[in-house]
Motif scaffolding. Sequence first.
Motif, PDB file in Angstrom:
ATOM      1  N   CYS A 169       0.982  -1.251   0.043  1.00  0.00           N
ATOM      2  CA  CYS A 169       0.104  -0.105  -0.259  1.00  0.00           C
ATOM      3  C   CYS A 169       1.055   1.085  -0.140  1.00  0.00           C
ATOM      4  O   CYS A 169       1.737   1.310   0.929  1.00  0.00           O
ATOM      5  CB  CYS A 169      -0.825  -0.107   1.292  1.00  0.00           C
ATOM      6  N   ILE A 170       0.470   2.189  -0.952  1.00  0.00           N
ATOM      7  CA  ILE A 170       1.240   3.375  -1.026  1.00  0.00           C
ATOM      8  C   ILE A 170       0.488   4.802  -0.597  1.00  0.00           C
ATOM      9  O   ILE A 170       0.941   5.591  -0.634  1.00  0.00           O
ATOM     10  CB  ILE A 170       1.564   3.693  -2.483  1.00  0.00           C
ATOM     11  N   CYS A 199      -2.178   6.168  -1.424  1.00  0.00           N
ATOM     12  CA  CYS A 199      -2.562   7.037  -2.332  1.00  0.00           C
ATOM     13  C   CYS A 199      -4.024   7.606  -2.313  1.00  0.00           C
ATOM     14  O   CYS A 199      -4.414   8.686  -2.949  1.00  0.00           O
ATOM     15  CB  CYS A 199      -2.210   6.506  -3.874  1.00  0.00           C
ATOM     16  N   HIS A 200      -4.774   6.784  -1.650  1.00  0.00           N
ATOM     17  CA  HIS A 200      -6.377   7.214  -1.599  1.00  0.00           C
ATOM     18  C   HIS A 200      -7.138   7.139  -3.006  1.00  0.00           C
ATOM     19  O   HIS A 200      -8.090   7.596  -2.990  1.00  0.00           O
ATOM     20  CB  HIS A 200      -6.494   8.553  -0.806  1.00  0.00           C
ATOM     21  N   THR A 201      -6.640   6.477  -4.092  1.00  0.00           N
ATOM     22  CA  THR A 201      -7.325   6.191  -5.317  1.00  0.00           C
ATOM     23  C   THR A 201      -8.640   5.509  -4.891  1.00  0.00           C
ATOM     24  O   THR A 201      -9.518   5.765  -5.551  1.00  0.00           O
ATOM     25  CB  THR A 201      -6.419   5.480  -6.019  1.00  0.00           C
ATOM     26  N   SER A 212     -10.231   5.318  -2.291  1.00  0.00           N
ATOM     27  CA  SER A 212     -11.304   6.107  -1.743  1.00  0.00           C
ATOM     28  C   SER A 212     -12.190   7.043  -2.580  1.00  0.00           C
ATOM     29  O   SER A 212     -13.252   7.169  -2.511  1.00  0.00           O
ATOM     30  CB  SER A 212     -10.590   7.134  -0.600  1.00  0.00           C
ATOM     31  N   ALA A 231     -12.638   6.344  -5.960  1.00  0.00           N
ATOM     32  CA  ALA A 231     -13.233   5.608  -6.623  1.00  0.00           C
ATOM     33  C   ALA A 231     -14.579   5.524  -6.100  1.00  0.00           C
ATOM     34  O   ALA A 231     -15.506   5.262  -6.777  1.00  0.00           O
ATOM     35  CB  ALA A 231     -12.377   4.258  -6.964  1.00  0.00           C
ATOM     36  N   ALA A 280     -15.085  -1.258  -7.196  1.00  0.00           N
ATOM     37  CA  ALA A 280     -14.531  -0.053  -7.738  1.00  0.00           C
ATOM     38  C   ALA A 280     -13.190   0.151  -6.900  1.00  0.00           C
ATOM     39  O   ALA A 280     -12.210   0.500  -7.448  1.00  0.00           O
ATOM     40  CB  ALA A 280     -15.389   1.313  -7.595  1.00  0.00           C
ATOM     41  N   HIS A 300     -10.898  -2.419  -8.130  1.00  0.00           N
ATOM     42  CA  HIS A 300     -10.217  -2.159  -9.613  1.00  0.00           C
ATOM     43  C   HIS A 300      -9.192  -1.072  -9.492  1.00  0.00           C
ATOM     44  O   HIS A 300      -8.134  -1.189 -10.441  1.00  0.00           O
ATOM     45  CB  HIS A 300     -11.408  -1.851 -10.436  1.00  0.00           C
ATOM     46  N   SER A 301      -9.468   0.080  -9.004  1.00  0.00           N
ATOM     47  CA  SER A 301      -8.697   1.301  -9.003  1.00  0.00           C
ATOM     48  C   SER A 301      -7.478   1.132  -8.132  1.00  0.00           C
ATOM     49  O   SER A 301      -6.528   2.072  -8.081  1.00  0.00           O
ATOM     50  CB  SER A 301      -9.392   2.425  -8.458  1.00  0.00           C
ATOM     51  N   CYS A 302      -7.195   0.023  -7.289  1.00  0.00           N
ATOM     52  CA  CYS A 302      -5.960  -0.002  -6.173  1.00  0.00           C
ATOM     53  C   CYS A 302      -4.666  -0.170  -7.291  1.00  0.00           C
ATOM     54  O   CYS A 302      -4.315  -1.028  -7.691  1.00  0.00           O
ATOM     55  CB  CYS A 302      -6.229  -1.182  -5.426  1.00  0.00           C
ATOM     56  N   VAL A 303      -4.162   0.991  -7.360  1.00  0.00           N
ATOM     57  CA  VAL A 303      -2.787   1.274  -8.021  1.00  0.00           C
ATOM     58  C   VAL A 303      -1.651   0.584  -7.419  1.00  0.00           C
ATOM     59  O   VAL A 303      -0.606   0.390  -8.041  1.00  0.00           O
ATOM     60  CB  VAL A 303      -3.051   2.671  -8.689  1.00  0.00           C
ATOM     61  N   GLY A 304      -1.687   0.451  -6.332  1.00  0.00           N
ATOM     62  CA  GLY A 304      -0.682  -0.247  -5.533  1.00  0.00           C
ATOM     63  C   GLY A 304      -0.684  -1.883  -5.676  1.00  0.00           C
ATOM     64  O   GLY A 304       0.277  -2.610  -5.348  1.00  0.00           O
ATOM     65  N   ARG A 305      -1.676  -2.449  -6.357  1.00  0.00           N
ATOM     66  CA  ARG A 305      -2.091  -3.474  -6.586  1.00  0.00           C
ATOM     67  C   ARG A 305      -2.128  -4.423  -5.440  1.00  0.00           C
ATOM     68  O   ARG A 305      -1.664  -5.458  -5.082  1.00  0.00           O
ATOM     69  CB  ARG A 305      -1.110  -4.073  -7.551  1.00  0.00           C
TER      70      ARG A 305
END
Lengths: 495, 1211
Positions: A16-17, A19-21, A23, A25, A258, A261-266
């Motif tokens: 986890c980075i 980033c809140h992406t 949240s 989404a 959502a 899906h949007s979790c850019v830290g994967r």
Amino acid sequence: MNPRAQVSSVFHLDKCIGCHTCSIACKNLWTDRKGAEYMWWNNVETKPGTGYPTQWEDQQQYQGGWEKNGTQLQLKMGGRGGLLGKIFHNPRLPTMDDYYEPFTYAYGDLTNAPAGDDQPTARPVSMVTGKPMNIEAGPNWDDDLSGSNIYAANDPGVVRLRAEEQAQMFAIEKMVMFYLPRICNHCLNAGCVAGCPSGAIYKRGEDGIVLINQEQCRGWRMCVSACPYKKTYYGWSTGKSEKCILCFPRQEAGEAPACFHSCVGRIRYLGVLLYDADRIESAALREDGDLAAAQRELILDPWDSQVLAAARKAGVPEQVLTAARRSPVYKFVKEWGIALPLHPEFRTLPMLFYVPPLLPLLAQDNQGVQKQAEEFFTTLEQARLPIEYLAGLFAGGNAEEVKAVYRKLMAVRIQRRHASVGDLADADVARARDLAQLSKETIDAIYRMTALTRIQERIVVPPMLRDQAVEAGMDPEVYKQEMGFGRRQPPKRRW
Amino acid sequence: MSWIKDILGPKFRAQEEFYRNRNQCDKVVRSTHGVNCTGGCSWNVHVKDGIVGWELQATDYPPLEPGLPPYEPRGCQRGIAFSWYLYSPLRVKYPYLRGVLSDLWRQAKATHTDPVSAWASIVEQPQHRKSYQQARGKGGFRRSSWDEVEELIAAATIYTIKKYGADRLTGFSPIPAMSMLSFAGGARFMQLLGGVNLSFYDWYCDLPNASPEVWGEQTDVAESADWYNSKYIALMGSNVNMTRTPDAHFLGEARHDGSKVTVLSPDFSMTSKHADWWIPVHAGQDGAFWMAVNHVILNEFHHQQKTPYFLDYLTRYSDAPFLIDLTEKDGSLRPGRMVTAASLERYKAEENAPFKYVVWDETSGQPRMPLGTLGFRWQTKKGEWNLQMIDGQDGSVLAPALSLLDGIADGHVEVLQVAFDDFSGGQVARRGVPVRYLETVSGRVPVTTVFDLAMAQFGVGRNLAGDYPQDYNAEQSPYTPAWQEKYTGVDRANVIQFAREWASTAEKTAGKCSIIIGAGVNHWYHANLIYRAGITALMLCGCVGKNGGGLNHYVGQEKLAPVAPWSTIMGALDWSRPPRFQNTPSFHYVHSDQWRYERTADESRINPVAERNAITAGHTIDHQVRAVRNGWLPFYPQFDRSPSEAVKQAEAAGAADAQQVVAWTVKQLADKKMKFAVEDPDAPENWPRVWFIWRGNALMSSAKGHEYFLKHYLGTHTNTVAPETAEESVKEVAWHTQAPEGKLDLVVDLNFRMDTSALYSDIVLPTATWYEKDDLNSTDMHSFIHPLQAAVPPCWESRSDWEIFKALAKKVSQLAEVHLPQPVRDIVAVPLQHDTPAEMAQPTMKDWSKGECEPIPGKTMPGLVVVERDYVNLYNRFVSFGPGARQNGIGAHGLSWSIEDCYDDLKRTSPTVEWNGGQYPSLAEAKDAANLILALAPETNGEIAWRAFEAEEKKVGLRLTDLAQDTRAVRTTFADLDRQPRRLLTSPCWSGLTNNGRAYSAYCLNVERLVPWRTLTGRQHFYLDHEGYIAAGEQLPTYKPKPDPNVLQDLIVTASDEKSIMLNYLTPHGKWGIHSTYGDNLRMLTLSRGCHPFWINDRDAARIGVVDNDWVEVFNDHGVVVTRAVVSARLPAGIAFIYHSPERTIGVPKSPLRGNKRAGGHNSLNRIRLKPNLMLGGYGQFTYGWNYWGPTGTNRDTYILVRKLQGEPRW
């Protein structure tokens, strides 16, 4: 044995980075409307920190979740009688100050300001009163250790530590933080369902998703109190409570929720677990330190023929059983044992599990010159965060649970370093593997799942079999012909 | 005990429709976010009921090779918040004109039928001009119509061309790669006019000058997937978890594959979370750390162990074996110039011999001349510009000596004491260096190798006599591990361990160590030196040009992948060349008068040099003037008169053709009858007059010295109180007692949101958002190209940038029928250009204006070219791909190839336009331009790639077309990109290899295929052979101390007291914005502190009685910021952050310290400070390229005072 299917999740905190992406989404899709502005069904917290709502973990204050009363389990906020007494006044509810007063800005003033003698500015405006306001709180107020000596220092998990451990955490050579993303845990023993006087909250039979019936909800807000994670929210405009729905409409279409899906830290994994519904109560009654293990024991082996037979008998569809065997969550939680529940001592049996984070090595300060610990990789012994803090978060205080996970994570790194660089001694690699009690093959499987997988392997949404769900109420053919006709209507307000 | 509700109560569960309805949408369109962000993420925009509802990331990037994590999802918290803008009250929905100007314009129009006369009647009346200038930024916008604003803008444009010259028209737009056509539309318009486009990369201080210095390359880096290949990653000045959000997962994942991650950062940053080691190096001192790391590496791995992989790499790919002469100065020898073939009897007759450099060949025991150096690149005979270690004369195989040390034993080599500057201690060390005497045409010359000089410079004694450190604990001796402690605060033991781990990982993996670096380092004054210190560790360990290795600089970098056809369209090179491309740091430094606030005495203390002489002495503005005169840097306006007026004057004086016009101009300049505008920038005829800003926030987020912009450009309110101090110091520039305020006649901003630049402009034009237009997007963070597309049509009255500039072109053409009916001849001054033979123009520095040499255009001074503008056909040219492209071909980086057949094909197969009897491929629609680019770029058309490699083969003389063989049939259209992002093909315009899913890593083409770097030696440079660098003492990697606050002139008149504290003011890139975009977005403001706070350490805060979330006033001579404090132990004492970049429009109160005027933004607290040796030029990799070379807008060496705001904030 009463096997049921539950869509469950793993959040890999090492990845986890913050980033809140996720949240946003969620916010974009579900809570960007009047009365829901302050709701963050998905939020991300900096740890150490007090979170959202403030100090939600402190059940002395909020009285959420369950407690053991002898051999009985009861809601901490009280039994049914006590509940009814609080309907009109519940002192344990978080107030707007515990969340934050939602705000916007007078953006239009920038374009519309009349000619003047100074530059116009867009002042902050309350979304509640519509008046100018001072912003004193937000849903992520202590992000990245903002206000560390107020917020991080008052993290309920920090306050529990020994004084010297507390002091350590804010000295720069020992400074540390990590992130804790949170959604509804869709618990097996959900406090919100038990607390609802209207019987409006239910757990979907096919996938275990916990929902608040928007027509049945009467807005008593007992769910807000009873949920120790504070993941149900009162909608002040509709008079109904709402919560994370695990994006069931997206899952019904075969798509990831959502926020997943949007979790850019994967970091997010989703898949179905089979569990034994008959053993929920006994599991929830175990001692604090045993709860993580108890929860693992509840989870059933989707390859076991007895489990499969019982599941079929309980009506779990064959497609879901197949999905359970592909579930990454089963691997993380049960097979590899590297994902743990958040605050199992709340005894709701949360079905979201966390892989704890690796953190940098400690240092020593010598008159302004810092010296790092000389280990090559970060280690269990020299990591910056006291193990007790993590044990308090993920294992009901049982440090051994957390240590076991760390040994495994380290074994993965060591074996991979050995394979990709080859500068470690064979014996050291073997020792790490033995300590972790993992086979070479399992280590490779953990590595692969952690690093290489595409979304189709990380998020294994089970078939939701909508045809059969619809059929319970009407002929799917008619449904097909008629779906979408008619007006969209918000649920009726209670007053 | 079970809460399960099976599907049995369908009626009970019918309410689930509530959420299903919300989720359903009508269509999903692929687009992305088009400015400044190098994420380059592909997004799915969800449209419901014709309204954009929300966005989620695309996850369908083609996979790279097995064993690499995939690129999905890409897209961060900022991008996913974008849809908020479309329908928000911040949206610019209509054209706006400030009321004061609107009234003036309408009155003028009522009395003048001709719009140009109407404009003249306003700007030629000082009180009129002043009235709307002073109203700038103070509200009073009035809705206008497209017709009205287009006419006003066109009138001002024509007026300026006629009255002052086209080079008084200026355009600025930031890095193009993210919406390349939106950028190109404006640039094409400007260049067809003869106007000036401002650079961005250097202005943002994102250009790492070390990259041109070492590699002759603007920037080339690995895509983020290649981090995963790296087994030791050092991050410094780069907070990838915060600022490279979609790429950060590769870092986290790499460590699960056994990579070690070390983060150097003064604060516990988000990325430190992913570190094994977090090294809290003191801010701006990373260079000292790396210098000591290099000391250990050289000592242990090059001297003691002689690691074969490292030494072989240095011999083949670096300048380490090249010979340097040692020149005597003041009684001691110093490292001098690179020995050239011209100095050797054997080679002196060779073509370009002064630009062919020599090594000591061990086989023959002779100095020999290997292939691949600069002279081979530009010689008549092609095919010898490659990195084979072969003699350029007789083809014999060479075995260069890296060191001359071995020769000591047999008596051919002497050890001489050579002087090395130690800027940290302000002393000179004399150290023994092995030296050979070379018989040259001018006598016997002592020489040594770059490698031997590096050993001495870094203090590795090798048992030679001299001031060498005894061991690692020698605290006073640069650059030992003990020496660096006092600068970095890092224990020597860590430096030693780090160096050993680093080098041994590189040795075991053949170079898989990498540095991820960015703004946190690059924004310091001496950033080039800090970078070189790190790059040295990479080169020493053979890590450059390797997958998993190299310097990965990520800040403001652009990789506009299809650069060849795009730059033709963008620069309007298909119609005329050269373009007017200006380096922005110089432009703003001069025109916004920031030079007036400096003193030579202070500047020279900021930049200690090896020797004070004519090269290094003087005020920075004088260096700037010299750089323009000598053709090192461009400067516009170019002359003290209109460039078309100059042509007319030449013709009146009898010049019959272009050559005679040029000759006349040279003579005028030499006779001082004509001056360069830069020599008198405050004279009204030399001011820039009209400024177009699009895709960016030129007045706030990039405006270093923002308050000076307001004062000198706009002529409106300002909060600066700084005294002017330059008068006594300047020599080459005219001093006006009163500095002009309000130089600009008109500022036009194209915007979709009312940001600071929009708020301060005269005219705001509503642009389409990134979900409302078609465009192309590429980046260096990944290796795909993908589109922006209109999910919905442009909302309200907005239009795409392409359409806006097209319409302006049309209006200009209409007015030109009356005002400029005939073609206009215009003389363009251009600096000496990188990647042209002008790299050989000035091997020594001579100033024609001082009589040291003849003024020769393109050689000793700027090139001068007469071009013809056709204003009546400006629109026609805008929408047509001109014949110049067919005639001249296209290319990049000194490589070009013919497209005649493609051009003719396009006329048959693509949309065309016809006018005046000619037919041309159409550029009328942005999508036409996109398809044209995709059809002509080697990165997207396999046949063109093959052809480009064929052209490169001819230059290099080695086989390369095989790299394009397998993908020769690939073609790409815009429609293809809609379906899926496409991977870029391997192209000679770039240096990485992407065949078969391999991750892109810079310089693999050079290392594997022996294509030279575009430098003096064709190799990577430790040694910077330029007179100016030698004078500055930066010829070898070195350390220069961080400037002392007392000399920075931030706090001359601003007094501190016990209620305030002085801190080093840093503006790192933040979490909640990409520059200023998204930072005003409600989502980001909600998830942060509802403002752009001031971060301060808890102990510093306590000293001034500030607690978390208190209002504070942050100030210095330049300006003031009022915001709230975030108090955090995450920061060390002594530094403070305001994350780049707030708007001063969102929730900013007034400042009691500045008369209760509105407080400013982060750039209110700084001023541009240019480093003179980055202005040098005219030789090798130090020749000019737009966004490639020049001084940068450094901003980190800034100090502020902070105190608690007195009383309640006032609005």
